[in-house]
Each structure stands twice: as C-alpha cells, then as structure tokens.
Design an enzyme around this catalytic site. Structure first.
Site, short mmCIF file in Angstrom:
data_model
loop_
_atom_site.label_atom_id
_atom_site.label_comp_id
_atom_site.label_asym_id
_atom_site.label_seq_id
_atom_site.Cartn_x
_atom_site.Cartn_y
_atom_site.Cartn_z
CD GLU A 48 -34.84 34.07 56.64
OE1 GLU A 48 -33.88 34.47 55.96
OE2 GLU A 48 -35.68 33.26 56.20
CD GLU A 77 -41.61 32.55 55.86
OE1 GLU A 77 -40.88 31.91 55.08
OE2 GLU A 77 -41.34 33.70 56.24
C1 XIL Z 1 -39.24 33.20 49.23
C2 XIL Z 1 -40.28 33.28 48.12
O1 XIL Z 1 -41.24 32.29 48.32
C3 XIL Z 1 -39.62 33.13 46.78
O2 XIL Z 1 -40.57 33.36 45.72
C4 XIL Z 1 -38.45 34.11 46.64
O3 XIL Z 1 -37.77 33.86 45.43
C5 XIL Z 1 -37.48 33.95 47.80
O4 XIL Z 1 -38.19 34.12 49.02
N1 XIL Z 1 -38.20 32.59 54.17
C6 XIL Z 1 -38.89 33.77 54.02
C7 XIL Z 1 -39.62 34.06 52.77
O5 XIL Z 1 -38.99 34.54 54.99
O6 XIL Z 1 -39.68 35.42 52.48
C8 XIL Z 1 -39.02 33.30 51.61
O7 XIL Z 1 -39.84 33.49 50.47
C9 XIL Z 1 -38.88 31.82 51.94
C10 XIL Z 1 -37.96 31.65 53.12
#
Ligand code: XIL
Length: 337
Positions: free
Chosen positions: A148, A256
């Site tokens: 990000e 994701e």
């Molecule tokens: C999220 C997790 O799923 C949660 O458990 C945590 O509280 C916050 O992070 N983008 C990403 C991930 O790159 O690392 C994030 O994961 C979701 C959004």
C-alpha cells in the site's frame, strides 16, 4: 457381475455429475495459477480447517503474523513461532508460503520511529530484511516487499519509511531483498490498483515500469481485490491492466480477494458476487502472468470485513458455518472444465 458393473457405472456417473474428481487447487493449477488462502495464526491446526486448506491451496499467506507488530513487538524479540508452524504445515502439504509484508504503514511496532534519521531508518530496514530473508531462504519464495505505497490520487503514501528515508525507500528495500535472497520473487502489493485508467493503478504501473527500466529487481504486482458489490466492476479494465504488466515482464497476484456486500439483504447481491468471482478466476486462467489467486480467509466467520466495514460481509466462498456456498461451486465448476 452384471449388477456390479451397472452399480459402478451409476457411481461413476454420479461422481462426475457432483464433482469433476479434481480438487479446487488442482483445477486452478491446471489452468496455470496457484489458488491460495490467507490464514490466521494456527487456524490450520484444526483438522477440519486443514482439510479445507488442502483442498483449496497451493499457496498460503499469514493474515497477520508476519507483520511487524506481531512478528517483532520490540526490537530484539522475534516471534517466529507462528511463521515456523505455518511453514511446517505448508511443507507437509505441498504448499508455498508467501511473506506478507516486509513494509507497510499499518500494524507496525512501537519502536519504529518517525524521528529516525535516513541512516537509522535504512539500517532498521536492512536489519529487518536480512534477518527474515536469511532465516527463510529457500523456504519462502515470494515476498510482499512493500504494501500500500500509493494514495488514491496516485501520489506516494507518506508512511514512516517515506518520511524518514525518502521516495527511494522502495527501491532500497527491493535491492536489499534481492541481494539477500536472489531467488525470491519480489512483489509490491496494493489495493484499488486493478483498473487500467484509475489514477492509483496508472501511477503504480508507471512506477513499476520505471523500476524495471532502471534494472531495480521487482518481479510482481499484487492486486488485493477487496471488492464491494456496491462499486462498479469492469472486467475489461482489469484485463488491460494485467496485459500491460505482461508486456513489461511483471507477474500479477490477485493477492487478497474477497467480495463484500450489504448484510441486510445478501440475496440481492449473490448473483453479482458470483459473476465477479468467476470473472477473476477466468482472468487468472486467461492470462499467463497471473500467478496466484489468494482469498483473504475462507469462511465468512473469520473474515476481517465485518470488523473493518460495518454492515458489510458475506465476502468469501464458504459461509459462516464453513459450508461451500453456491459461488464456490460455480468457481469450482469453472476450474474443473
Ligand atoms: C488485515 C487483517 O485481515 C486483519 O486481521 C487485521 O486486523 C488488519 O489487517 N490489506 C492488507 C492486509 O494488506 O494485511 C489486511 O489484513 C487487509 C487489508
């Protein structure tokens, strides 16, 4: 004898009607990409969960345990246990492990300081990279190096690494990572970067193209694809984006994936969700540079969505009881073809 063969013909017919005889992950493999799932720490120790992961994944990633706050709550204490267990589980079941993530603006440790000088921040960055990538050389073959790094308007996100080191923090991390493990695939991961023509997506493409032209080691771009049925979805914009990355030799991970919807009337959105899931798996099958499709969790019960987006949910392909939803069956049918 006759009776037995009739029974076996009937059985075969029944089996091929209800399933193609291939697992979800093998279906994906035959279409040229790895299917995968992000896992909470230790979730796979439950045999029922392990069965689902084995059916669906050739690549696994940790939802949280590789992030600074979890891995390294203070400068000298490294909590390797959760990562080591995940690697053991993956090894035993023929799966790859992806590291997520070396650098990010969230879930950092308290000792990371915006008062660091450039030299101090670079030293901290190098220490983090070399400690992890030396330990897991040959075991972890793919890393999200930075997560990000862009704002929605296409400018670079002013995270602690940007503020202390400067805009070249990303290339510094990539060079150090490549030097530490030359065989590891190095990814930059982002959200809202899937549509060609979107400001953030275009900025990221130009950034990666420039890195490639200058010989900075970078292998892939992650498109998180946390989608929402309330926003538009244009398959062609994603296809064009994937193809322009192929032209510059960059791999893609759908890294994701989940597709959330309003939870007050899910029936109204299920068809749309199914079409979008199918479209993503079709894009992966159609484009050889898409190497993986990873969902962010597997059941709606464990999903991060309701916590982060109140009123939204039902984003995954298994329901809250761990049962396959119609969307799962539709994708599996496609992968079986
Ligand atoms: C999220 C997790 O799923 C949660 O458990 C945590 O509280 C916050 O992070 N983008 C990403 C991930 O790159 O690392 C994030 O994961 C979701 C959004």
């Amino acid at each position: 004898m006759k009776k037995i063969s009739i029974i076996s013909i009937l059985l075969i017919a029944l089996l091929s009607f209800s399933s193609c005889g291939k697992s979800f992950r093998d279906g994906a493999k035959e279409k040229g990409f790895n299917a995968g799932i992000a896992l909470g720490a230790g979730t796979f120790l439950d045999p029922n969960v392990a069965k689902i992961i084995k059916e669906n994944s050739y690549i696994v990633v940790s939802e949280n345990c590789m992030k600074w706050a979890n891995l390294r709550p203070n400068k000298t204490f490294w909590n390797w246990n959760d990562v080591d267990q995940l690697i053991k589980f993956a090894d035993e079941n023929g799966m790859q492990v992806k590291w997520h993530t070396l650098f990010w603006h969230r879930q950092n440790s308290n000792f990371i300081s915006s008062n660091w000088t450039r030299e101090e921040a670079l030293a901290a960055m190098d220490e983090h990279i070399t400690t992890i990538m030396t330990r897991y050389k040959g075991k972890i073959k793919e890393y999200d190096v930075v997560n990000e790094m862009f704002e929605e308007d296409g400018t670079m996100r002013k995270n602690v690494w940007y503020n202390t080191i400067g805009p070249d923090y990303i290339e510094h991390a990539l060079i150090k990572a490549h030097e530490t493990d030359p065989d590891a695939k190095l990814y930059l991961n982002e959200y809202n970067n899937e549509d060609k023509g979107n400001r953030k997506a275009d900025a990221m493409f130009n950034f990666v193209k420039d890195l490639k032209e200058r010989g900075i080691p970078v292998d892939g771009v992650g498109m998180q694809l946390h989608l929402d049925t309330s926003y538009s979805y244009v398959e062609e914009k994603i296809r064009r984006n994937i193809k322009r990355y192929a032209e510059i030799g960059i791999d893609i991970s759908f890294s994701e994936v989940d597709i959330r919807m309003p939870t007050d009337n899910p029936a109204a959105y299920e068809e749309m969700q199914k079409e979008r899931y199918l479209s993503l798996y079709k894009l992966a099958a159609e484009n050889p540079n898409v190497k993986s499709v990873i969902t962010w969790g597997w059941t709606d019960k464990g999903s991060w969505i309701p916590g982060e987006f109140p009123g939204k949910g039902n984003a995954l392909m298994y329901d809250a009881d761990g049962k396959e939803k119609p969307v799962y069956k539709a994708v599996k049918k496609f992968l079986c073809k």
